[in-house]
Design a protein around this motif. Structure first.
Motif, PDB file in Angstrom:
ATOM      1  N   GLY A  93     -25.082 -55.096   6.247  1.00  0.00           N
ATOM      2  CA  GLY A  93     -25.801 -54.817   5.014  1.00  0.00           C
ATOM      3  C   GLY A  93     -26.849 -53.739   5.123  1.00  0.00           C
ATOM      4  N   LYS A  94     -26.858 -52.985   6.228  1.00  0.00           N
ATOM      5  CA  LYS A  94     -27.864 -51.947   6.418  1.00  0.00           C
ATOM      6  C   LYS A  94     -27.370 -50.603   5.892  1.00  0.00           C
ATOM      7  N   THR A  95     -28.325 -49.814   5.402  1.00  0.00           N
ATOM      8  CA  THR A  95     -28.045 -48.451   4.983  1.00  0.00           C
ATOM      9  C   THR A  95     -28.273 -47.537   6.183  1.00  0.00           C
ATOM     10  N   VAL A  96     -27.257 -46.753   6.541  1.00  0.00           N
ATOM     11  CA  VAL A  96     -27.263 -46.053   7.829  1.00  0.00           C
ATOM     12  C   VAL A  96     -27.224 -44.541   7.636  1.00  0.00           C
ATOM     13  N   GLY A  97     -28.049 -43.854   8.413  1.00  0.00           N
ATOM     14  CA  GLY A  97     -28.026 -42.402   8.464  1.00  0.00           C
ATOM     15  C   GLY A  97     -27.503 -41.916   9.796  1.00  0.00           C
ATOM     16  N   VAL A  98     -26.915 -40.727   9.808  1.00  0.00           N
ATOM     17  CA  VAL A  98     -26.404 -40.108  11.034  1.00  0.00           C
ATOM     18  C   VAL A  98     -26.955 -38.694  11.132  1.00  0.00           C
ATOM     19  N   LEU A  99     -27.570 -38.386  12.272  1.00  0.00           N
ATOM     20  CA  LEU A  99     -28.010 -37.022  12.582  1.00  0.00           C
ATOM     21  C   LEU A  99     -26.935 -36.403  13.462  1.00  0.00           C
ATOM     22  N   THR A 100     -26.313 -35.344  12.980  1.00  0.00           N
ATOM     23  CA  THR A 100     -25.181 -34.753  13.677  1.00  0.00           C
ATOM     24  C   THR A 100     -25.305 -33.235  13.649  1.00  0.00           C
ATOM     25  N   THR A 101     -24.192 -32.549  13.859  1.00  0.00           N
ATOM     26  CA  THR A 101     -24.149 -31.091  13.826  1.00  0.00           C
ATOM     27  C   THR A 101     -23.065 -30.643  12.849  1.00  0.00           C
ATOM     28  N   GLU A 102     -23.051 -29.357  12.580  1.00  0.00           N
ATOM     29  CA  GLU A 102     -22.068 -28.827  11.639  1.00  0.00           C
ATOM     30  C   GLU A 102     -20.644 -29.125  12.104  1.00  0.00           C
ATOM     31  N   GLU A 103     -20.426 -29.115  13.425  1.00  0.00           N
ATOM     32  CA  GLU A 103     -19.082 -29.356  13.939  1.00  0.00           C
ATOM     33  C   GLU A 103     -18.577 -30.762  13.612  1.00  0.00           C
ATOM     34  N   ASN A 104     -19.488 -31.731  13.577  1.00  0.00           N
ATOM     35  CA  ASN A 104     -19.066 -33.136  13.469  1.00  0.00           C
ATOM     36  C   ASN A 104     -19.405 -33.805  12.140  1.00  0.00           C
ATOM     37  N   LYS A 105     -20.011 -33.065  11.216  1.00  0.00           N
ATOM     38  CA  LYS A 105     -20.541 -33.702  10.009  1.00  0.00           C
ATOM     39  C   LYS A 105     -19.477 -34.412   9.175  1.00  0.00           C
ATOM     40  N   ASP A 106     -18.219 -33.953   9.257  1.00  0.00           N
ATOM     41  CA  ASP A 106     -17.154 -34.561   8.455  1.00  0.00           C
ATOM     42  C   ASP A 106     -16.443 -35.704   9.186  1.00  0.00           C
ATOM     43  N   ARG A 107     -16.939 -36.023  10.382  1.00  0.00           N
ATOM     44  CA  ARG A 107     -16.283 -37.063  11.174  1.00  0.00           C
ATOM     45  C   ARG A 107     -16.899 -38.443  10.954  1.00  0.00           C
ATOM     46  N   TYR A 108     -17.991 -38.490  10.172  1.00  0.00           N
ATOM     47  CA  TYR A 108     -18.699 -39.763  10.027  1.00  0.00           C
ATOM     48  C   TYR A 108     -18.632 -40.275   8.588  1.00  0.00           C
ATOM     49  N   ALA A 109     -18.397 -41.574   8.461  1.00  0.00           N
ATOM     50  CA  ALA A 109     -18.510 -42.269   7.181  1.00  0.00           C
ATOM     51  C   ALA A 109     -19.770 -43.114   7.248  1.00  0.00           C
ATOM     52  N   ALA A 110     -20.859 -42.584   6.694  1.00  0.00           N
ATOM     53  CA  ALA A 110     -22.148 -43.274   6.699  1.00  0.00           C
ATOM     54  C   ALA A 110     -22.807 -43.048   5.346  1.00  0.00           C
ATOM     55  N   ASP A 111     -23.920 -43.732   5.109  1.00  0.00           N
ATOM     56  CA  ASP A 111     -24.597 -43.593   3.818  1.00  0.00           C
ATOM     57  C   ASP A 111     -25.242 -42.219   3.670  1.00  0.00           C
ATOM     58  N   VAL A 112     -25.819 -41.704   4.761  1.00  0.00           N
ATOM     59  CA  VAL A 112     -26.430 -40.376   4.753  1.00  0.00           C
ATOM     60  C   VAL A 112     -26.032 -39.674   6.051  1.00  0.00           C
ATOM     61  N   VAL A 113     -25.438 -38.505   5.937  1.00  0.00           N
ATOM     62  CA  VAL A 113     -25.065 -37.700   7.102  1.00  0.00           C
ATOM     63  C   VAL A 113     -25.752 -36.347   6.971  1.00  0.00           C
ATOM     64  N   LEU A 114     -26.622 -36.028   7.922  1.00  0.00           N
ATOM     65  CA  LEU A 114     -27.359 -34.770   7.872  1.00  0.00           C
ATOM     66  C   LEU A 114     -27.062 -33.932   9.115  1.00  0.00           C
ATOM     67  N   PRO A 115     -26.450 -32.760   8.940  1.00  0.00           N
ATOM     68  CA  PRO A 115     -26.229 -31.875  10.079  1.00  0.00           C
ATOM     69  C   PRO A 115     -27.518 -31.156  10.454  1.00  0.00           C
ATOM     70  N   CYS A 116     -27.672 -30.929  11.732  1.00  0.00           N
ATOM     71  CA  CYS A 116     -28.892 -30.296  12.262  1.00  0.00           C
ATOM     72  C   CYS A 116     -28.480 -29.140  13.161  1.00  0.00           C
ATOM     73  N   GLY A 117     -28.015 -28.061  12.557  1.00  0.00           N
ATOM     74  CA  GLY A 117     -27.604 -26.918  13.353  1.00  0.00           C
ATOM     75  C   GLY A 117     -26.227 -27.093  13.937  1.00  0.00           C
ATOM     76  N   THR A 118     -25.903 -26.246  14.903  1.00  0.00           N
ATOM     77  CA  THR A 118     -24.583 -26.227  15.508  1.00  0.00           C
ATOM     78  C   THR A 118     -24.688 -26.348  17.019  1.00  0.00           C
ATOM     79  N   ARG A 119     -23.748 -27.064  17.618  1.00  0.00           N
ATOM     80  CA  ARG A 119     -23.733 -27.209  19.071  1.00  0.00           C
ATOM     81  C   ARG A 119     -23.456 -25.882  19.768  1.00  0.00           C
ATOM     82  N   ARG A 120     -22.797 -24.984  19.102  1.00  0.00           N
ATOM     83  CA  ARG A 120     -22.497 -23.683  19.704  1.00  0.00           C
ATOM     84  C   ARG A 120     -23.758 -22.868  19.931  1.00  0.00           C
TER      85      ARG A 120
END
Length: 347
Positions: free
Chosen positions: A267-294
């Protein structure tokens, strides 16, 4: 207190002292605190020799009193006025990396700065920022400026004037708005007071860059003795934290997604801090990309802003991807571990 905002183009004409800078400098000479941009994050400046002014920094930030402050200077002469003698290794590093995101911990000159700046230690942390507005302000004031990051203690550091105002509006005399900062994470802090230089806090000048210039460089173990005054900012206390609890996930995206699914099932609302490469790989309530791993410079540049953006959501917790610890990645992971209070999940 009404916090003034001075908007200044950060392309400063060296032959011109802008009226906004002159006014901000007058407030500093009067013992007030003023936030200003550097190439790393916004700093909260006060006359380093004026104990009453320095106290206003601690009061505005809610900062622990045993946490030392970095003294910002605009010239080698100012550095020598607060620190003596300069070790040869420090002189080499000043020549190579100043102005820039490198803070040097040096033997302090007696009586040159307030004891509140150094937390009573025999050393002082000094750097010359590589930002035209910061240098113009220091020169116009004629002061060496004690300046930690311009945020409430424990919060993500500010990379825009809006971040500063979100934390400190009404608590400080003013802020110079010079637009977003460049690097996005604080300076490297290198202790040059002993026989072997020791990195106390990783930052924009990496261990690899330092080693190329001066050879062997050691790294401080852990976060510092909880019973002792830290020799540099960011060593002892939780920093940079968003409002929701943060966990670093050392593992593949599939493992992080598993953690998200388990938390959402509770029942928790979940956020994910990721990168541009992986932003479409997560199903979460909030997904925020933070730059690129490259290009990890983009992650460093956006890290604090991304952590603050999570505060604008309703997430109950945040999972963050981990990053490689080489080069600038060491500074990124240092800030993430502080923001997470050391919480790491491996899978």
């Amino acid at each position: 207190m009404k916090t003034r905002v001075w908007i200044v183009d950060n392309i400063v004409d060296k032959q011109q002292v802008y009226p906004q800078i002159r006014e901000a400098a007058e407030w500093l000479r009067a013992g007030e605190v003023v936030a200003f941009p550097t190439e790393t994050v916004y700093g909260l400046g006060a006359d380093a020799a004026n104990t009453a002014a320095v106290e206003k920094i601690f009061e505005a930030k809610g900062r622990p009193s045993d946490n030392p402050l970095i003294v910002h200077v605009a010239s080698r002469a100012q550095a020598e006025a607060v620190a003596t003698p300069l070790p040869p290794v420090a002189e080499t590093l000043m020549e190579r990396f100043w102005p820039g995101p490198l803070t040097l911990v040096l033997p302090k000159r007696a009586g040159a700065v307030s004891e509140r700046v150094t937390a009573g230690l025999p050393t002082v942390a000094v750097r010359m920022p590589d930002h035209p507005l910061a240098l113009a302000l220091i020169e116009a004031s004629g002061l060496a400026l004690a300046a930690p990051s311009a945020n409430r203690s424990g919060r993500p550091s500010p990379t825009t004037a809006a971040h500063v105002l979100a934390d400190l509006n009404g608590r400080i005399a003013g802020v110079i708005d010079g637009g977003p900062t460049g690097i996005g994470v604080e300076s490297t802090v290198l202790d040059c007071s002993g026989d072997v230089p020791v990195i106390l806090r990783p930052g924009g000048v990496t261990k690899e860059m330092l080693s190329e210039v001066i050879g062997h460089v050691a790294e401080a173990a852990g976060g510092g003795d909880e019973q002792a005054a830290p020799k540099a900012p960011g060593m002892k206390y939780t920093h940079y934290a968003p409002k929701a609890p943060l966990w670093i996930v050392a593992g593949p995206p599939a493992f992080l997604q598993q953690l998200v699914d388990e938390s959402r099932a509770e029942g928790k609302t979940v956020g994910v801090l990721t990168t541009e490469e992986n932003k479409d790989r997560y199903a979460a309530d909030v997904v925020l990309p933070c730059g690129t791993r490259r290009e990890l410079t983009t992650v460093a540049h956006r890290l604090y802003d991304t952590l603050r953006r999570f505060d604008e959501t309703n997430v109950d917790l945040i999972y963050s991807e981990a990053f490689p610890e080489e080069g600038l990645g060491a500074a990124i992971m240092n800030r993430l571990r502080k923001a997470a209070g050391g919480r790491v999940i491996s899978g």
